[in-house]
Motif scaffolding. Structure first.
Motif, PDB file in Angstrom:
ATOM      1  N   SER A 273      44.112 -14.074 -68.773  1.00 32.25           N
ATOM      2  CA  SER A 273      45.568 -14.059 -68.917  1.00 32.25           C
ATOM      3  C   SER A 273      46.225 -14.136 -67.543  1.00 32.25           C
ATOM      4  CB  SER A 273      46.006 -12.778 -69.623  1.00 32.25           C
ATOM      5  OG  SER A 273      45.788 -11.653 -68.787  1.00 32.25           O
ATOM      6  N   HIS A 274      47.539 -14.052 -67.551  1.00 26.43           N
ATOM      7  CA  HIS A 274      48.295 -14.083 -66.298  1.00 26.43           C
ATOM      8  C   HIS A 274      47.861 -12.954 -65.371  1.00 26.43           C
ATOM      9  CE1 HIS A 274      51.631 -15.418 -63.837  1.00 26.43           C
ATOM     10  NE2 HIS A 274      52.125 -14.199 -63.786  1.00 26.43           N
ATOM     11  N   SER A 275      47.486 -11.816 -65.938  1.00 25.18           N
ATOM     12  CA  SER A 275      47.085 -10.658 -65.137  1.00 25.18           C
ATOM     13  C   SER A 275      45.578 -10.582 -64.921  1.00 25.18           C
ATOM     14  CB  SER A 275      47.560  -9.357 -65.803  1.00 25.18           C
ATOM     15  OG  SER A 275      48.974  -9.322 -65.878  1.00 25.18           O
ATOM     16  N   THR A 276      44.796 -10.818 -65.968  1.00 28.73           N
ATOM     17  CA  THR A 276      43.349 -10.617 -65.850  1.00 28.73           C
ATOM     18  C   THR A 276      42.652 -11.677 -65.005  1.00 28.73           C
ATOM     19  OG1 THR A 276      42.871 -11.809 -67.923  1.00 28.73           O
ATOM     20  CG2 THR A 276      43.252  -9.421 -68.071  1.00 28.73           C
ATOM     21  N   VAL A 277      43.346 -12.741 -64.659  1.00 28.40           N
ATOM     22  CA  VAL A 277      42.736 -13.743 -63.788  1.00 28.40           C
ATOM     23  C   VAL A 277      42.391 -13.137 -62.435  1.00 28.40           C
ATOM     24  CG1 VAL A 277      44.930 -14.610 -62.818  1.00 28.40           C
ATOM     25  CG2 VAL A 277      42.939 -16.131 -62.960  1.00 28.40           C
ATOM     26  N   LEU A 278      43.100 -12.089 -62.030  1.00 29.99           N
ATOM     27  CA  LEU A 278      42.797 -11.423 -60.763  1.00 29.99           C
ATOM     28  C   LEU A 278      41.368 -10.893 -60.770  1.00 29.99           C
ATOM     29  CD1 LEU A 278      46.105  -9.398 -60.312  1.00 29.99           C
ATOM     30  CD2 LEU A 278      45.323 -11.239 -58.822  1.00 29.99           C
TER      31      LEU A 278
END
Length: 449
Positions: A413-418
């Motif tokens: 997701s937009h966040s879990t890509v980190l």
């Protein structure tokens, strides 16, 4: 007895409103422990251990002491961000002041806050702030390599600065991983956040300057830092990282050694396409709506004479004071609780407005060759940034001769890509700082071997 307990909790509550979460937890824990001892079941034991009068009054006294300490820390922090009397006559990158980042959750590092001079979207020299975390222990030869961190959307109000929080606006755990790997962190707030002034939200060049000038100020403050750094950012900060890659070649950054940039799910800076989508499809999702309001505020700041009424309906215009001051989580709550607002609120005339077109063309990433390698990471389940949006950065930039690696992470997701990209990013960073990087073709994926 119950009335005494209520008064103690109420008193502490009034004080704790201005103290930290940890102070609140400690204060309440003390109250509960001593209240339990005052309970008839344990009262005799409590009186024997500490005495009747002490038992009755200690929890109240403890709350006063703890809360007073918290208020003193809050006052010191507020003073750090005060810019009255700060001279902006010196060059960007000049250090203004340093203070301890005493409430930081980062471990294994010496943490501080710095104020320095940067450059805003109007070309004016302005104060800005950042947090600096340096691994403890003996630095490697040449000093600790630096990751200059640019955060995602936090808001546009003064109180939204990540360094005002104890966790860098939720990015603390992610950055902790890099500290544990031996990297120093310089985490920017962006000018206008924390300090008095104006924050230009997702403005590619000014957000990038905040990153570059923060590193300049940091290396002159801490001799244990290397001169070598990589810019890294997420979402809004991803655009800032791209901005660093696109602007740093035109700046005198000596004695810094720029090694490249990492952009996680970056926006492309072209507000025109976003507003056009919102005008056609409408939007009611609070997060996307908050982004739109922040964009509108920045466009008004950057365009003399432009009004909110040029952009949106009167119902939405009434929400702009909240957008100007509330941080992202608070603004989303405000938008969720709004009585009603039209799904279609962008004026069709605004989508055709020359001010929007001019701003978007100037702020669009991908229109020039980058300096150094650029790693872009994106998750296929990202609901905020589309692959088509990224193509407007990658394809033209590659045609200009840039060195870009683009890696997609299935299901991220937009966040879990980190998190899902960490192994690849770690390998990429290792190559950059060792000067052992062999670039694939522009636009190809980078994967750790």
């Amino acid at each position: 007895m119950q009335q005494v307990q209520f008064l103690k909790l109420k008193f502490c509550g009034l004080k704790i409103e201005k103290s930290s979460i940890m102070d609140s937890i400690i204060c309440r824990a003390i109250v509960y422990i001593f209240t339990a001892l005052m309970n008839s079941k344990f009262q005799r034991v409590g009186y024997m251990l500490v005495g009747k009068r002490f038992l009755r009054n200690y929890s109240l006294l403890a709350c006063i002491v703890i809360s007073s300490s918290a208020l003193a820390q809050q006052s010191a922090m507020d003073a750090f961000y005060e810019v009255t009397g700060v001279s902006v006559e010196k060059s960007p990158g000049t250090l203004v002041r340093v203070a301890e980042y005493s409430n930081s959750r980062l471990t294994g590092a010496a943490s501080s806050r710095i104020m320095y001079l940067s450059v805003d979207a109007l070309g004016q020299t302005v104060p800005a702030t950042a947090a600096v975390a340096i691994p403890r222990g003996e630095p490697p030869k040449g000093g600790w390599p630096i990751i200059a961190w640019a955060p995602g959307t936090v808001g546009i109000g003064k109180k939204c600065a990540p360094s005002m929080t104890d966790n860098l606006s939720k990015y603390g755990p992610y950055l902790q991983g890099w500290i544990d790997r031996g990297y120093a962190i310089v985490a920017v707030d962006y000018s206008g956040l924390g300090t008095t002034g104006r924050h230009f939200y997702s403005h590619r060049e000014s957000n990038a300057r905040d990153v570059i000038e923060a590193v300049k100020a940091a290396i002159f403050s801490y001799p244990q830092l290397s001169r070598a750094f990589v810019a890294m950012g997420h979402s809004q900060g991803g655009l800032a990282a791209v901005g660093v890659a696109e602007t740093i070649g035109n700046l005198d950054i000596s004695p810094l050694q720029y090694k490249g940039a990492v952009a996680f799910a970056p926006s492309n800076g072209a507000n025109h396409g976003y507003f056009r989508f919102v005008e056609r499809a409408g939007v009611s999702e609070p997060t996307l709506l908050a982004y739109m309001l922040y964009y509108s505020a920045t466009l008004k700041l950057a365009t003399p004479g432009l009004q909110y009424s040029d952009q949106m309906s009167s119902e939405m215009e009434e929400l702009m004071p909240a957008a100007e001051h509330q941080c992202l989580d608070e603004l989303r709550t405000t938008l969720k609780s709004a009585v009603s607002f039209p799904k279609h609120f962008i004026k069709s005339s605004w989508v055709q407005h020359p001010a929007l077109k001019k701003y978007s063309e100037k702020n669009q990433a991908g229109q020039r060759k980058t300096t150094g390698p650029l790693f872009i990471a994106w998750g296929t389940s990202d609901s905020s940034i589309s692959k088509n949006m990224l193509d407007t950065i990658i394809l033209p930039s590659c045609r200009h001769g840039s060195d870009i690696q683009f890696s997609q992470y299935t299901g991220a997701s937009h966040s879990t890509v980190l998190v899902q990209s960490r192994v690849d990013v770690a390998a990429w960073l290792g190559q950059q700082f060792s000067d052992n990087f062999k670039s694939p073709a522009c636009g190809d994926a980078f994967k750790a071997s």
